[in-house]
Design an enzyme around this catalytic site. Structure first.
Site, PDB file in Angstrom:
ATOM      1  N   ARG A 130      12.845  97.078 -14.072  1.00 51.99           N
ATOM      2  CA  ARG A 130      11.750  97.803 -14.735  1.00 51.99           C
ATOM      3  C   ARG A 130      12.196  98.593 -15.965  1.00 51.99           C
ATOM      4  O   ARG A 130      11.374  99.175 -16.666  1.00 51.99           O
ATOM      5  CB  ARG A 130      11.076  98.744 -13.728  1.00 51.99           C
TER       6      ARG A 130
ATOM      7  N   PRO B  19      15.719 104.543  -5.850  1.00 51.63           N
ATOM      8  CA  PRO B  19      16.870 104.789  -4.978  1.00 51.63           C
ATOM      9  C   PRO B  19      17.113 106.283  -4.807  1.00 51.63           C
ATOM     10  O   PRO B  19      17.089 107.044  -5.773  1.00 51.63           O
ATOM     11  CB  PRO B  19      18.023 104.115  -5.743  1.00 51.63           C
ATOM     12  N   GLU B  20      17.316 106.685  -3.550  1.00 50.12           N
ATOM     13  CA  GLU B  20      17.584 108.079  -3.241  1.00 50.12           C
ATOM     14  C   GLU B  20      19.072 108.235  -2.908  1.00 50.12           C
ATOM     15  O   GLU B  20      19.843 107.288  -3.068  1.00 50.12           O
ATOM     16  CB  GLU B  20      16.662 108.543  -2.122  1.00 50.12           C
TER      17      GLU B  20
ATOM     18  N   LYS C 206      21.410 111.858  -7.176  1.00 51.47           N
ATOM     19  CA  LYS C 206      21.001 110.464  -7.360  1.00 51.47           C
ATOM     20  C   LYS C 206      21.656 109.824  -8.581  1.00 51.47           C
ATOM     21  O   LYS C 206      21.233 108.764  -9.027  1.00 51.47           O
ATOM     22  CB  LYS C 206      19.473 110.386  -7.498  1.00 51.47           C
TER      23      LYS C 206
ATOM     24  N   HIS D 263      17.599  90.155 -15.212  1.00 50.20           N
ATOM     25  CA  HIS D 263      17.325  91.385 -15.959  1.00 50.20           C
ATOM     26  C   HIS D 263      18.569  92.261 -16.110  1.00 50.20           C
ATOM     27  O   HIS D 263      18.500  93.477 -15.952  1.00 50.20           O
ATOM     28  CB  HIS D 263      16.195  92.166 -15.276  1.00 50.20           C
TER      29      HIS D 263
ATOM     30  N   ARG E 160       3.115 112.586  -4.956  1.00 51.02           N
ATOM     31  CA  ARG E 160       3.841 111.565  -4.193  1.00 51.02           C
ATOM     32  C   ARG E 160       3.095 111.229  -2.917  1.00 51.02           C
ATOM     33  O   ARG E 160       2.507 112.093  -2.256  1.00 51.02           O
ATOM     34  CB  ARG E 160       5.253 112.067  -3.826  1.00 51.02           C
TER      35      ARG E 160
END
Length: 290
Positions: A130, A2-3, A69, A111, A280
């Site tokens: 994750r 997420p940005e 962020k 999760h 990237r």
């Protein structure tokens, strides 16, 4: 990951339901507890679970805000003040629900890792598929110095002058411009997707070295970063993989992307090129971006 636009929407989703509420209890998942027992900082970082609870339970969530962020929660208990600092990692998310079963995305429902039980009968739930995200409880932000190194918010009045000043710093001069604008000390919150989109909007090839851009090109890059970040916020963020809002809804910015994971440039109809820059994946049109 997420940005800025995605984190902004998560913040907006949880803020009105939790500000002013007090934390009555905290529940940790078995993964978090086992990780701590094994000497790992699973989600809860830099502090023991016992100390985390000590400095969170009976505290009131005074203010929720975003910095780049990160989502920050200012806590207060009588005269004591603390701050929860959270980063969503690759696939983390906050949800405010009455029951865990109310999280409507199965993977996030499964999760969950931290539950803050609030005195207004809501649960603030941190889920992370994750487990790359983190939550810290600090007395002051100086305990987490990397936050203090972040550039001004791109929408702030002093952000442009700060950004332009970075071109005079040696470590940035010979960086590809794509890599430079990903540096949080240069521009806050600009991640990979929005960097690709901004450089396309500015018509700048991502391989060009920062020092080779003219003054006007540097300004155009900054303006394009702000433009695409604002578009991302307007469209609720980019839901390409795991990202969803705090209410489980998906963003729609992915429907407005020009180069990121696109096959053809809609302006010149040539194929979109890909490259690895600064580790990237980079997507660009070598015909339109010079």
């Amino acid at each position: 990951m997420p940005e800025l636009p995605e984190v902004e929407h998560v913040k907006r989703g949880i803020q009105p339901l939790i500000e002013g509420a007090s934390i009555e209890k905290i529940t940790f998942s078995d993964s978090v507890v086992l990780g701590k027992q094994q000497g790992k900082d699973t989600i809860i970082k830099g502090i023991s679970l016992e100390a985390f609870q000590q400095f969170s339970v009976s505290y009131t969530i005074q203010h929720v805000y975003r910095r780049s962020k990160y989502i920050l929660f200012d806590l207060v208990n009588d005269s004591d003040q603390r701050t929860l600092v959270s980063h969503l990692g690759m696939a983390g998310g906050f949800f405010v629900v009455k029951h865990i079963e109310d999280i409507n995305i199965a993977n996030y429902r499964k999760h969950w890792h931290v539950i803050f039980h609030l005195d207004n009968d809501w649960l603030l739930v941190y889920s992370d598929i994750r487990r790359f995200g983190e939550i810290r409880n600090v007395k002051c932000l100086e305990e987490y110095p990397s936050l203090l190194e972040i550039a001004p918010e791109p929408f702030d009045i002093d952000a442009l002058s700060h950004y332009l000043a970075q071109y005079e710093i040696n470590r940035y001069k010979k960086m590809p411009i794509k890599r430079m604008i990903l540096e949080h000390r240069v521009i806050a919150g600009c991640g990979n997707i929005y960097a690709c989109e901004a450089l396309f909007d500015a018509k700048i090839n991502p391989h060009r070295l920062a020092q080779d851009l003219s003054h006007d090109e540097r300004i155009n890059v900054f303006k394009s970063v702000v433009k695409v970040l604002e578009m991302g916020i307007l469209h609720g963020g980019t839901s390409i993989s795991d990202y969803v809002h705090a209410d489980g809804q998906r963003g729609t910015m992915q429907n407005n992307l020009k180069v990121y994971k696109q096959k053809m440039c809609e302006e010149c109809k040539s194929a979109i090129d890909t490259a690895i820059i600064g580790g990237r994946n980079t997507h660009y049109c070598k015909n339109c971006q010079k």
